[in-house]
Each structure stands twice: as structure tokens, then as C-alpha cells.
Design a protein around this motif. Structure first.
Motif, PDB file in Angstrom:
ATOM      1  N   SER A  75      31.108 -46.253 -65.086  1.00 58.99           N
ATOM      2  CA  SER A  75      30.056 -47.154 -65.575  1.00 58.99           C
ATOM      3  C   SER A  75      28.705 -46.445 -65.608  1.00 58.99           C
ATOM      4  N   TYR A  76      28.401 -45.654 -64.564  1.00 56.27           N
ATOM      5  CA  TYR A  76      27.152 -44.891 -64.563  1.00 56.27           C
ATOM      6  C   TYR A  76      27.115 -43.888 -65.711  1.00 56.27           C
ATOM      7  N   VAL A  77      28.224 -43.200 -65.938  1.00 56.92           N
ATOM      8  CA  VAL A  77      28.292 -42.227 -67.040  1.00 56.92           C
ATOM      9  C   VAL A  77      28.107 -42.939 -68.373  1.00 56.92           C
ATOM     10  N   GLY A  86      27.735 -51.804 -75.517  1.00 58.87           N
ATOM     11  CA  GLY A  86      28.225 -50.682 -74.736  1.00 58.87           C
ATOM     12  C   GLY A  86      27.316 -50.317 -73.579  1.00 58.87           C
ATOM     13  N   PHE A  87      26.074 -50.751 -73.648  1.00 56.79           N
ATOM     14  CA  PHE A  87      25.115 -50.515 -72.578  1.00 56.79           C
ATOM     15  C   PHE A  87      25.138 -51.664 -71.566  1.00 56.79           C
ATOM     16  N   ILE A  88      25.242 -52.882 -72.067  1.00 60.25           N
ATOM     17  CA  ILE A  88      25.150 -54.061 -71.210  1.00 60.25           C
ATOM     18  C   ILE A  88      26.363 -54.204 -70.288  1.00 60.25           C
ATOM     19  N   LEU A  89      27.569 -54.009 -70.811  1.00 63.37           N
ATOM     20  CA  LEU A  89      28.764 -54.231 -69.994  1.00 63.37           C
ATOM     21  C   LEU A  89      28.877 -53.282 -68.801  1.00 63.37           C
ATOM     22  N   ILE A 101      25.212 -42.196 -71.135  1.00 64.58           N
ATOM     23  CA  ILE A 101      25.526 -41.828 -72.526  1.00 64.58           C
ATOM     24  C   ILE A 101      24.928 -42.838 -73.497  1.00 64.58           C
ATOM     25  N   ASN A 102      24.974 -44.110 -73.154  1.00 63.55           N
ATOM     26  CA  ASN A 102      24.416 -45.126 -74.042  1.00 63.55           C
ATOM     27  C   ASN A 102      22.896 -45.049 -74.113  1.00 63.55           C
TER      28      ASN A 102
END
Length: 186
Positions: free
Chosen positions: A131-133, A159-162, A137-138
Motif C-alpha cells: 500500500s505504501y509503494v 488508485g491513490f485513495i484505496l 507510485i500514484n
């Protein structure tokens, strides 16, 4: 009466040496337990302690942990499915695009596996790390999208929020207490 009671209505069972309150059957009342033995019906370790059989203490998994695992499984499963479908096409359009889709698919597989492990009660380290990665990336993708021509801040918002939701859920005090009670640190 100073001797043992042989009355069948006695609270000690009417037998000499039948034990008193808290004493196992067959041991005279007032005698200490042999070293290392537990009285009948008492479990070692006490309430909430670690199980002598290797499992964690019985306790329901908090909803925040379940929700984080389900988000990881669903988002990872969908990303894996669409990544595998788009992988062949992406490499035909260009090597860089193919590598980006391959990286995205690998991250999706990591989310899927991490979510499954978290749902099984194992450490959520993999789910948190992926999730951190994904967040990193996002953020980079969003910056590149805003800097380039025609970029939009709406690109990749889901893709950033989830992944942020997954991290926020696993950092809740209930989740931390649940894993601490199982002897898992993350």
C-alpha cells in the motif's frame, strides 16, 4: 467434629480426601498442589494469554482489519485481472508501457496476497508495504500527469485513495491491539 466428614450431603463429597473447594478430586483438602501441576479445570496462562497450542488468543478480528483485507483482496484481484489482460497489449505498444503495466500487475498481486494473509490472521506487513509503494507510485504518477500537457488531477485518484484507506484502517488502535494481543508487530 474435628475429623473428616463422611456425610454424603457434605460439600466435600462425603469421602475422605475428596478435596475441598478448588482442590482436585482425590486430594485431601488443604494440601498444596504438586509443583508444575494445575488444579483440575484450570488452564495455564490465564484469560487472554497465548494458547499453549500455538494459536493466538480467541478473539474476534476487528472490522477495520477485515475491511483493510477485503479492500486489498478486491483491489488486488481486479488489478491482477486487468493487468494480465492488458499485459500483452502494453508490450506491443511499447517496452516502457509494458514495464509499467508489469509493475502494476506485480503490485496488484502483492495486494491480493497481502489481503489474503491479513484475512487469515497473519501479519499485515505485506499489505501495508504494498500500500505504501502504491501510494508513492500514484503520487509520482499524479505529479507527472499534472506537469505534462493535458494532465488531470483526476487521473488515478481511485488508485491513490484505496491504498490510503488500507493504511488508515490498519493503523487504527483496534487493529494495533488485535495484532499486539497475537504477538504480531508491524
Amino acid at each position: 467434629m474435628t475429623g473428616p466428614s463422611f456425610d454424603k450431603d457434605s460439600p466435600y463429597g462425603g469421602q475422605p480426601g475428596s478435596g475441598g473447594p478448588g482442590q482436585p478430586y482425590g486430594q485431601p483438602y488443604g494440601q498444596p498442589q504438586p509443583y508444575g501441576q494445575q488444579p483440575y479445570g484450570q488452564q495455564p496462562g490465564g484469560f487472554g494469554g497465548p494458547s499453549p497450542y500455538g494459536g493466538g488468543p480467541a478473539g474476534p478480528r476487528p472490522g477495520v482489519v477485515t475491511a483493510a483485507a477485503v479492500v486489498g483482496i478486491v483491489w488486488g484481484g481486479l488489478g491482477t485481472l486487468f493487468g494480465i489482460i492488458g499485459l500483452g497489449l502494453a508490450f506491443q505498444l511499447g517496452a516502457l508501457l509494458g514495464l509499467i503495466v508489469l509493475l502494476s500487475t506485480a503490485l496488484s498481486i502483492g495486494l491480493l496476497v497481502g489481503g489474503i494473509q491479513t484475512l487469515q490472521g497473519k501479519s499485515p506487513k505485506l499489505l501495508l508495504l504494498i500500500s505504501y509503494v502504491a501510494i508513492g507510485i500514484n503520487v509520482l504518477s499524479l505529479i507527472v500527469s499534472l506537469v505534462s500537457e493535458g494532465g488531470s488531477a483526476a487521473n488515478g485518484v481511485l488508485g491513490f485513495i484505496l491504498p490510503v484507506v488500507v493504511v488508515a484502517l490498519l493503523r487504527q488502535p483496534k487493529a494495533k491491539q488485535y495484532y499486539a494481543s497475537r504477538g504480531i508487530s508491524y
